[in-house]
Scaffold this motif. Structure first.
Motif, PDB file in Angstrom:
ATOM      1  N   VAL A   1       0.844  -1.204   0.000  1.00  0.00           N
ATOM      2  CA  VAL A   1       0.000   0.000   0.000  1.00  0.00           C
ATOM      3  C   VAL A   1       0.872   1.245   0.000  1.00  0.00           C
ATOM      4  O   VAL A   1       0.642   2.190  -0.762  1.00  0.00           O
ATOM      5  N   TRP A   2       1.914   1.252   0.821  1.00  0.00           N
ATOM      6  CA  TRP A   2       2.788   2.437   0.891  1.00  0.00           C
ATOM      7  C   TRP A   2       3.489   2.673  -0.444  1.00  0.00           C
ATOM      8  O   TRP A   2       3.615   3.798  -0.904  1.00  0.00           O
ATOM      9  N   VAL A   3       3.983   1.588  -1.037  1.00  0.00           N
ATOM     10  CA  VAL A   3       4.678   1.752  -2.311  1.00  0.00           C
ATOM     11  C   VAL A   3       3.721   2.347  -3.344  1.00  0.00           C
ATOM     12  O   VAL A   3       4.061   3.311  -4.044  1.00  0.00           O
ATOM     13  N   ALA A   4       2.497   1.809  -3.386  1.00  0.00           N
ATOM     14  CA  ALA A   4       1.521   2.305  -4.364  1.00  0.00           C
ATOM     15  C   ALA A   4       1.179   3.769  -4.085  1.00  0.00           C
ATOM     16  O   ALA A   4       1.170   4.602  -4.999  1.00  0.00           O
ATOM     17  N   LEU A   5       0.949   4.078  -2.810  1.00  0.00           N
ATOM     18  CA  LEU A   5       0.600   5.448  -2.443  1.00  0.00           C
ATOM     19  C   LEU A   5       1.748   6.396  -2.785  1.00  0.00           C
ATOM     20  O   LEU A   5       1.544   7.456  -3.394  1.00  0.00           O
TER      21      LEU A   5
ATOM     22  N   VAL B   1       4.160  10.564  -6.264  1.00  0.00           N
ATOM     23  CA  VAL B   1       5.247  11.027  -7.134  1.00  0.00           C
ATOM     24  C   VAL B   1       4.685  11.424  -8.498  1.00  0.00           C
ATOM     25  O   VAL B   1       4.997  12.501  -9.029  1.00  0.00           O
ATOM     26  N   VAL B   2       3.805  10.573  -9.041  1.00  0.00           N
ATOM     27  CA  VAL B   2       3.218  10.878 -10.351  1.00  0.00           C
ATOM     28  C   VAL B   2       2.408  12.168 -10.285  1.00  0.00           C
ATOM     29  O   VAL B   2       2.557  13.069 -11.115  1.00  0.00           O
ATOM     30  N   ALA B   3       1.566  12.268  -9.245  1.00  0.00           N
ATOM     31  CA  ALA B   3       0.722  13.466  -9.122  1.00  0.00           C
ATOM     32  C   ALA B   3       1.581  14.718  -8.968  1.00  0.00           C
ATOM     33  O   ALA B   3       1.269  15.774  -9.517  1.00  0.00           O
ATOM     34  N   SER B   4       2.681  14.603  -8.216  1.00  0.00           N
ATOM     35  CA  SER B   4       3.542  15.765  -8.013  1.00  0.00           C
ATOM     36  C   SER B   4       4.231  16.162  -9.312  1.00  0.00           C
ATOM     37  O   SER B   4       4.410  17.339  -9.596  1.00  0.00           O
TER      38      SER B   4
ATOM     39  N   LEU C   1       8.443   9.870  -2.804  1.00  0.00           N
ATOM     40  CA  LEU C   1       9.535   8.959  -3.143  1.00  0.00           C
ATOM     41  C   LEU C   1      10.060   8.277  -1.879  1.00  0.00           C
ATOM     42  O   LEU C   1      10.285   7.057  -1.858  1.00  0.00           O
ATOM     43  N   ALA C   2      10.211   9.072  -0.815  1.00  0.00           N
ATOM     44  CA  ALA C   2      10.681   8.506   0.446  1.00  0.00           C
ATOM     45  C   ALA C   2       9.713   7.437   0.951  1.00  0.00           C
ATOM     46  O   ALA C   2      10.133   6.372   1.420  1.00  0.00           O
ATOM     47  N   LEU C   3       8.423   7.717   0.827  1.00  0.00           N
ATOM     48  CA  LEU C   3       7.429   6.746   1.300  1.00  0.00           C
ATOM     49  C   LEU C   3       7.523   5.457   0.497  1.00  0.00           C
ATOM     50  O   LEU C   3       7.513   4.352   1.055  1.00  0.00           O
TER      51      LEU C   3
ATOM     52  N   ALA D   1       4.106   5.995  -4.975  1.00  0.00           N
ATOM     53  CA  ALA D   1       4.254   6.130  -6.425  1.00  0.00           C
ATOM     54  C   ALA D   1       3.181   7.058  -6.979  1.00  0.00           C
ATOM     55  O   ALA D   1       3.465   7.938  -7.804  1.00  0.00           O
ATOM     56  N   ALA D   2       1.957   6.890  -6.490  1.00  0.00           N
ATOM     57  CA  ALA D   2       0.869   7.751  -6.970  1.00  0.00           C
ATOM     58  C   ALA D   2       1.181   9.211  -6.662  1.00  0.00           C
ATOM     59  O   ALA D   2       0.941  10.105  -7.490  1.00  0.00           O
TER      60      ALA D   2
END
Lengths: 176, 339, 500
Positions: free
Chosen positions: A19-23, A28-31, A57-59, A25-26
């Motif tokens: 979940v953290w990786v997906a969140l 990072v994309v949104a930013s 990215l850190a998350l 990544a999402a």
């Protein structure tokens, strides 16, 4: 950190890690896609998306580390090895009832037309009565339906009255 | 078809109803509030809006004989608190406060769908910015600072409370008049921006004089000029000359602050507050003292006068935003003419 | 120094009004009760009281909050000794020896030790608060955007490292807190981030409702899972502290006071860590370490002195840097901001008497816990006997109405609910919540430090690494992370057997 048993089973850690990786990544994309404000003279290093991007990215990285660790732990002790806590993640009926009452009160009882004092009195009275009865059923408390009903009404009315008076008359807050 | 017909009908009914309401209202012009009035300050406690609003609220309280509660709802450049005041029941018990120019530009920036005409304005003070530098910098006058900015474009740092803040409007106006480039450094509010200049993190600041008065008095800031056309007297320091002395073509309209009541409330509310403004606020010693001690201008106004007074600042602010490419809606379409 | 004393005297006198004294008595009592009730933490107590005091004049509101904070940290020891349940996480260390003493029939003496330890601990921390804050304030003026970035990062890293057993999860919680802080209009271009068109979200999450949710509502949800078992109270003897205990263990008191204060100053390290490290240090120094855990007076004294010394310690960085030393101090800082006090390097210039006001508030809070330490035992037991089904809904009503009262916004109630659910879920999955709070408080500071620093340096990262104070800070952060080497090692530990 001596080898297991761990407080949480590696399987559940892996799930949250994903979940953290997906969140992350999402985010990072949104930013990355966030407006860069270059029209207003922003450089890349002052763009609004810079910071959430770095943190996202850190998350994702920390999530990746957690996933990796849960794999290591699972290989070592098994996917479901966890310290016995005598409880599961499945909600107990008691929890479901309490959570239900909390949410109904906070989402429907406040600011939805019902006067604050009325919904508060109803909520407290219902909570006290239902849980007193539940406690009696399992033998944790003594008393009767009638006694509990009286207690419940007293608690409900008293809470509603005190909270309403203090906030409206003393603090001048307009309650919903 | 059906829908538009129904709308027409509703409008007609509403109009006749409001006539019915308005007639007796005009007859009994005074409004006696029965419960505490809330003024939403859409900025944090302790800031310039908060301070002046609390002084004013105390005066209104005395005049109306009813408690006036100040609630701080900071966030999103003041648009959240303003929105809540706009959406509150139109019973006359929820007001808001702030800088009138903000009220006029929320729609331009796409933050909030409201126009300055949607509000009854009750102004209390006008604030002007002061251009000040850290005393350890070599700049002793506006000319020296402008020369330095020309010599090193984009290198002299200026602290403000962020985009849309009074400080940012001021430095933008200076930059436009003199054709210089500066390094814009933003802080959480006027006071932190001033503090950063005192601490030497930034070279200069153009925040409101009220926010700098203490530091100027304590010789921790060197004021170069008032960003306007009138000098300002600060107790314990002396006079700060206006910028128009050195920069001839400079123009920056004063920034009026006040209390705003959304239109649509019972007319006797507006009439009563107007009366309070004319009889009490105009003669308020507390407010006058606040203004003179902080380097603000005591400028009570209401009704059409108030609207006329604030329009220049709204125009400048709205078009500044539009020229910087920040406008979501062109000021033209909102009836804000280019200054 | 002398000026400071005079200012302190003025502050003390300014609170000696019937109104203020009444508030001190009431709020210390509320604090002790919140602390004693298992499940209600000091953070939650301070957060709830922030919402209840929002309309008070700022000095009185902060007085109430500080008394609640000190009272709650002290009150936790009561249930630790009498029920063997730590009332707050901070009193878990006190449970070990406190309850062992109670089982030996010495509950009264144990409570006396806890009282004297707490009072002396608070006084020690208070002394350093008064001594260091003005000095550190001058030093803090040297802190610029770059240093604040590192300091805030340090706070989140160390909170993740030291609260809860699992640093990796602590850091994740911290990062999530930082992300929560980045929702809403950002500071430089007023651009709406992650708001999905909502004007309410454009203002970001208000800290206090979020904390009331993460600590209050989440705790109620945790409590709702469990059967409320009937409370069994140990008999107790006289609760009057004995001078002999204090005289004999003065070394422990001084050592624990110093450790507690220092742990408080470290950003993000709270009372629980202070209690455990004082306890561990006392055990190491003791001539009879084998008695620890079996009713050692030394151990109980160390734990209680340490956690209470942490309270003033945690306020030092709030006042000097605007960076909270612990989770309850983070709430306290949020309350100061709401009341128009801006803690930070300029506090000695902007509001020079404020620091002494805080010290005076601390002093009165100490008197409050001393008073209740000597008198309150029986009443407190009655409170502990009030059935949970009565307490839980009332607290929830306060969570709701308190969140609303701050800014009269329904949105804040939803924020409270949302953070409650998130806080509960994270806790169930063994993530500590304190770093989340620190992340929310410090995330904003970190972002502004980073972006402002980059603007000032025209995009160069150089000053972040080369300025002297910055260098010290980032090297410390790297060392802290490397010291948690077992985390790093844990990632690579493999069984000899190759992967299947």
């Amino acid at each position: 950190m001596s080898g297991g048993p761990y407080p949480v089973a590696p399987r559940s850690d892996l799930n949250t890690a994903l979940v953290w990786v997906a969140l992350g990544a999402a985010i990072v994309v949104a930013s990355w896609r966030m407006e860069r404000m270059t029209a207003q003279g922003a450089d890349l290093y002052t763009a609004p998306g810079l910071w959430p991007g770095v943190v996202g990215l850190a998350l994702a990285l920390l999530g990746g580390l957690l996933a990796w660790r849960s794999l290591v732990r699972a290989r070592e002790a098994g996917w479901d090895a966890a310290a016995p806590r005598g409880e599961t993640l499945v909600p107990t009926p008691r929890f479901a009832l309490a959570a239900g009452l909390f949410l109904v009160y906070a989402l429907l009882g406040v600011g939805r037309g019902l006067p604050f004092w009325l919904s508060t009195a109803l909520f407290v009275a219902a909570f006290v009565f239902l849980f007193r009865r539940a406690n009696r059923k399992v033998g944790d408390a003594t008393g009767s339906d009638r006694g509990d009903a009286v207690l419940a009404v007293v608690c409900g009315v008293a809470t509603a009255a005190v909270v309403t008076l203090v906030f409206e008359q003393l603090f001048f807050v307009r309650l919903p | 078809m059906d829908r538009s017909k129904r709308t027409t009908l509703t409008v007609a009914i509403a109009a006749s109803l409001s006539m019915l309401v308005a007639l007796p209202a005009a007859a009994q012009a005074t409004w006696k509030p029965e419960k505490p009035i809330t003024i939403i300050v859409p900025w944090a406690a302790g800031g310039s809006t908060d301070q002046v609003t609390r002084v004013t609220a105390a005066e209104i309280e005395k005049a109306l004989g009813q408690k006036v509660v100040v609630v701080n709802q900071p966030g999103a450049s003041g648009s959240i608190g303003t929105k809540n005041a706009l959406e509150a029941p139109k019973d006359g018990y929820t007001w808001t406060a702030g800088a009138a120019k903000d009220l006029g530009t929320y729609a331009v920036l796409g933050m909030l769908d409201t126009k300055i005409g949607d509000w009854a304005l009750f102004l209390n003070v006008a604030n002007v910015s002061t251009l000040s530098v850290n005393p350890n910098t070599p700049y002793k006058s506006v000319a020296e600072l402008v020369d330095a900015m020309k010599a090193k474009p984009g290198q002299i740092s200026v602290a403000t409370a962020g985009v849309n803040s009074s400080g940012h409007s001021a430095i933008e106006a200076i930059a436009k008049a003199t054709g210089v480039k500066y390094k814009h450094v933003t802080y959480d509010g006027g006071n932190p921006a001033v503090v950063a200049t005192v601490a030497g993190e930034t070279d200069a600041t153009t925040q409101l004089t009220v926010e700098q008065a203490e530091m100027i008095r304590g010789k921790k800031l060197r004021p170069l000029a008032v960003v306007g056309d009138k000098p300002i007297e600060i107790d314990g320091y002396g006079t700060i000359e206006p910028l128009t002395k050195t920069v001839a073509n400079f123009k920056d309209p004063p920034n009026y602050f006040g209390i705003f009541i959304p239109k649509g409330v019972p007319p006797q509310v507006i009439a009563t507050v107007e009366k309070v403004w004319n009889e009490n606020i105009r003669n308020s010693k507390a407010l006058k003292d606040y203004a003179t001690s902080r380097g603000a201008q005591f400028a009570p106004a209401s009704g059409a006068d108030a609207l006329k007074a604030v329009m220049p600042a709204v125009q400048v602010n709205a078009w500044q935003a539009a020229d910087a490419g920040k406008a979501k809606v062109s000021p033209d379409t909102l009836g804000i003419a280019r200054p | 120094m002398f000026d400071g004393l005079v200012a302190f005297g003025h502050s003390l006198a300014s609170f000696a009004t019937p109104m203020s004294l009444g508030l001190i008595l009431a709020s210390s009592l509320v604090g002790v009760i919140i602390g004693a009730l298992p499940g209600l933490t000091a953070t939650m107590g301070v957060a709830l009281m922030t919402t209840l005091t929002i309309k008070m004049p700022s000095a009185q509101a902060l007085l109430v909050l500080i008394c609640t904070y000190v009272g709650a940290i002290y009150g936790g020891s009561r249930s630790a000794i009498l029920l063997n349940i730590p009332g707050t996480p901070a009193s878990a260390a006190a449970c070990l020896d406190g309850h062992a003493l109670a089982k030996q029939g010495l509950a009264g003496r144990a409570m006396g030790i806890a009282t004297s330890g707490s009072v002396l601990g608070t006084l020690t921390g208070m002394f350093f608060l008064a001594l260091f804050t003005p000095v550190l304030g001058d030093l803090a003026l040297k802190f610029g955007a770059y240093e604040f970035f590192w300091l805030a990062l340090f706070g989140v890293v160390i909170a993740g490292t030291l609260t809860g057993g699992d640093p990796l999860k602590g850091w994740i919680a911290g990062v999530i807190g930082i992300l929560c802080a980045s929702v809403g209009q950002e500071a430089v271009y007023a651009h709406d981030r992650f708001t999905f068109g909502s004007r309410d979200l454009a203002g970001g999450f208000n800290l206090v409702p979020a904390l009331v949710g993460a600590f209050g509502f989440a705790e109620l949800l945790m409590a709702a899972r469990e059967r409320a078992l009937p409370v069994k109270v140990n008999p107790f003897d006289s609760v009057i502290p004995r001078l002999a205990d204090v005289a004999r263990y003065w070394k422990t008191i001084v050592r624990s006071g110093l450790i507690g204060t220092f742990m408080g100053i470290l950003p993000g390290v709270g009372e629980d860590v202070a209690a455990w490290s004082s306890y561990a240090a006392a055990k190491r120094a003791s001539k009879e370490p084998e008695k620890f855990g079996k009713g050692s007076i030394d151990g109980l004294m160390a734990a209680e002195t340490g956690d209470n010394a942490c309270v003033p310690g945690a306020i030092i960085p709030v006042l000097t840097l605007g960076i909270p030393g612990s989770a309850p101090a983070a709430v306290l800082m949020a309350a100061m901001l709401i009341h128009g006090v801006r803690p930070g390097p300029m506090i000695m210039t902007e509001a020079p008497t404020f620091v002494y006001d805080v010290v005076a508030m601390m002093m009165y809070a100490t008197l409050g816990i001393l008073l209740y330490g000597l008198t309150l035992t029986n009443v407190l037991i009655k409170v502990l006997m009030v059935p949970k089904p009565v307490i839980v809904p009332i607290i929830f009503v306060l969570c709701v109405v308190g969140s609303f009262a701050i800014a009269s916004r329904l949105f804040d109630v939803w924020v409270m609910l949302g953070f409650g659910v998130v806080g509960y879920t994270l806790r169930r999955l063994d993530y500590p919540v304190a770093p989340l709070v620190l992340g929310m408080v410090l995330g904003d500071l970190m972002e502004k430090g980073l972006r402002r620093g980059l603007v000032l340096s025209d995009g160069s990262l150089g000053p972040f690494f080369t300025r002297p104070i910055s260098a010290v800070l980032w090297i410390t952060i790297v060392v802290v992370v490397l010291l948690k080497f077992d985390v790093v090692r844990g990632l690579f530990r493999r069984r000899p057997r190759p992967a299947a």
